[in-house]
Design a protein around this motif. Structure first.
Motif, PDB file in Angstrom:
ATOM      1  N   UNK A 204       0.847  -1.205   0.000  1.00  0.00           N
ATOM      2  CA  UNK A 204       0.000   0.000   0.000  1.00  0.00           C
ATOM      3  C   UNK A 204       0.879   1.250   0.000  1.00  0.00           C
ATOM      4  N   UNK A 205       1.922   1.242   0.795  1.00  0.00           N
ATOM      5  CA  UNK A 205       2.838   2.393   0.824  1.00  0.00           C
ATOM      6  C   UNK A 205       3.458   2.626  -0.547  1.00  0.00           C
ATOM      7  N   UNK A 206       3.846   1.567  -1.227  1.00  0.00           N
ATOM      8  CA  UNK A 206       4.418   1.702  -2.565  1.00  0.00           C
ATOM      9  C   UNK A 206       3.383   2.221  -3.556  1.00  0.00           C
ATOM     10  N   UNK A 207       2.145   1.731  -3.432  1.00  0.00           N
ATOM     11  CA  UNK A 207       1.087   2.164  -4.348  1.00  0.00           C
ATOM     12  C   UNK A 207       0.769   3.640  -4.165  1.00  0.00           C
ATOM     13  N   UNK A 208       0.858   4.143  -2.952  1.00  0.00           N
ATOM     14  CA  UNK A 208       0.557   5.551  -2.676  1.00  0.00           C
ATOM     15  C   UNK A 208       1.712   6.462  -3.074  1.00  0.00           C
ATOM     16  N   UNK A 209       2.924   5.966  -2.988  1.00  0.00           N
ATOM     17  CA  UNK A 209       4.080   6.787  -3.324  1.00  0.00           C
ATOM     18  C   UNK A 209       4.422   7.770  -2.219  1.00  0.00           C
ATOM     19  N   UNK A 210       5.483   8.524  -2.454  1.00  0.00           N
ATOM     20  CA  UNK A 210       5.948   9.484  -1.448  1.00  0.00           C
ATOM     21  C   UNK A 210       4.943  10.622  -1.287  1.00  0.00           C
ATOM     22  N   UNK A 211       4.870  11.114  -0.065  1.00  0.00           N
ATOM     23  CA  UNK A 211       3.986  12.242   0.207  1.00  0.00           C
ATOM     24  C   UNK A 211       2.567  11.844   0.533  1.00  0.00           C
TER      25      UNK A 211
END
Length: 516
Positions: A204-211
């Motif tokens: 999920x963190x990767x799918x959302x990306x930075x920020x």
């Protein structure tokens, strides 16, 4: 280690091996996935109160709740967490693994009142909602009642990368909801292994990306490593939740043995059978005993308050049985083996029913044995020579199976044809049991004296396995005769009250009657 804990842990290990045998073809990738989960859940940092758990959930944007699909309590606990945040004023979205993303339109039609529940469940492939996803109906009904959005996050995938692909798909579906302008709180319910931080949460963190870093919280349920650590420290009954080293939480609402049994009950469920809830098992046992007793003409009322109902979830099962009756060390060893074999039984001397499975069929069977004990008292455990003991056990098993058929007429019994298939395909003791059953059934009508010569009296497993099978066959015939008005109520009542002074003659009398 306490004897009760040692027995509970031994049962857990035996059931774990049984489940491993039932689930064939675990890939290298799956074993690595499982190992990462187990490393994350092997220790805990501190015990938490229910209030502390609530505060942590309230502070999170995405809550990943681990699920044990066949355990209704796991889904109920998830809904309790949802209920705790629903009134906070922030929109809540349920992200469910039990719904594939391809069925999203059907789910939305159901929630909007345009599609009936039965039609939705048929499209989802869950029939009436029983089985591996027995809590699905409850989840969907809750969402509809409270007008909550539901997002299906599962997809079909096969091969070595199936878990990775499913996590990536679920992550995209969750990330899409997280990005909504009103910033809803997402309550995820997904299989326990998936919620390990390095699995779905990382995707999920990767799918959302930075920020776009939402505050995530992992909530396991009944992780084995944590549970057994607490059990060894004597803290299980005093701990509702713990915090793990990485900040994840683990809720404790059922033992790993109960979780395993819910899955084994699902695998072994017979036609028309249904699992009982742990907290209602004793109540249902007493209800069924009352009904069977009424039919059998056996007053059980004064004994109902005295009978003890013990389940495999009770760590002190053997201790409680031992306290209610006098047993030799050999008998206690036999009881321990019985518990580890995952077989239910009624123990007359202790007036105790041990339920290895929370199955309606098995509970009804032991209720019938209890009724039988109320009818004949100590005669149920009267010392007998080996051949008489064999036929007495056949008749006791017959009455137990008959009682279970009264509660669930759809219950089936393996007939001679199925025993022939088992003989052809089985090995070892199972093949020997099939051979004895087939040989006895072939001889018992025409040449009963020859049938008696075929009794396996020297080996316990064969003795119990063959008498159990022959008893079920007779019990099935007894029910069909009663249901078809070929066996009268007076005859049935007489059989329940028969002290079985000559069990061999009684067995063959009934067999001859049903063979006409």
């Amino acid at each position: 280690m306490r004897a009760s804990l040692a027995l509970h842990l031994a049962l857990f290990r035996r059931q774990k091996a049984q489940i491993a045998r039932a689930i064939e073809g675990q890939s290298v990738a799956f074993r690595a996935y499982e190992a990462r989960y187990r490393r994350r859940t092997s220790e805990y940092r501190r015990v938490l109160t229910a209030a502390a758990v609530s505060q942590r959930v309230q502070a999170a944007d995405v809550v990943y709740v681990g699920d044990y699909h066949t355990l209704p309590l796991a889904q109920e606990t998830y809904l309790e967490l949802v209920e705790g945040v629903r009134e906070a004023g922030r929109r809540v979205v349920l992200a469910l693994e039990c719904v594939e993303g391809r069925h999203q339109a059907a789910v939305e039609s159901y929630l909007a009142g345009r599609l009936a529940e039965r039609s939705l469940l048929a499209r989802l492939g869950h029939g009436t909602g029983q089985g591996a996803w027995s809590g699905l109906r409850t989840l969907l009904a809750y969402a509809k009642r409270h007008r909550l959005q539901v997002v299906g996050i599962d997809r079909r995938a096969q091969g070595e990368r199936s878990l990775e692909l499913r996590d990536a798909y679920a992550a995209e579906r969750i990330a899409r909801v997280v990005r909504a302008e009103d910033k809803p709180r997402v309550m995820v319910l997904v299989g326990q292994y998936h919620v390990a931080p390095c699995h779905l949460p990382a995707q999920v963190e990767r799918a959302l990306g930075e920020g776009h870093g939402p505050r995530g919280l992992v909530v396991y349920q009944n992780a084995e490593g944590v549970y057994w650590r607490l059990a060894r420290e004597g803290k299980v009954g005093m701990s509702q939740a713990v915090e793990l080293a990485d900040g994840a939480l683990c809720l404790l609402n059922a033992s790993p043995v109960v979780c395993q049994q819910s899955f084994l009950d699902y695998l072994e469920a017979e036609s028309g059978d249904s699992p009982l809830r742990e907290r209602s098992a004793a109540e249902r046992f007493r209800e069924m005993a009352s009904l069977i007793g009424r039919l059998a003409g056996v007053p059980v009322g004064r004994w109902l308050d005295e009978v003890e109902v013990v389940t495999a979830a009770d760590e002190d099962a053997l201790v409680r049985i031992q306290q209610r009756g006098r047993f030799t060390q050999g008998e206690l060893l036999q009881l321990r083996r019985h518990i580890l074999s995952r077989e239910s039984c009624y123990i007359p001397r202790a007036r105790t029913a041990y339920l290895a499975s929370l199955s309606l069929n098995h509970t009804a069977e032991e209720a019938a044995h209890f009724v039988r004990h109320c009818a004949v008292g100590d005669a149920m455990e009267a010392p007998r020579r080996a051949s008489d003991a064999f036929y007495a056990r056949c008749l006791e098993e017959a009455l137990g199976f008959f009682g279970s058929k009264l509660m669930n007429p759809r219950r089936t019994c393996p007939g001679p044809g199925e025993w022939a298939l088992r003989f052809a395909g089985a090995r070892g003791v199972e093949r020997q049991i099939a051979a004895f059953v087939l040989a006895h059934k072939a001889a018992e009508v025409e040449v009963p004296d020859e049938a008696v010569k075929l009794l396996p009296l020297r080996k316990d497993r064969l003795f119990h396995g063959v008498s159990h099978a022959l008893g079920y066959l007779l019990g099935d015939a007894l029910y069909r005769g009663f249901d078809g008005d070929q066996v009268g109520r007076a005859e049935l009542r007489a059989l329940f009250r028969d002290p079985l002074e000559d069990p061999r003659a009684t067995y063959f009398d009934w067999v001859r009657r049903f063979s006409r």
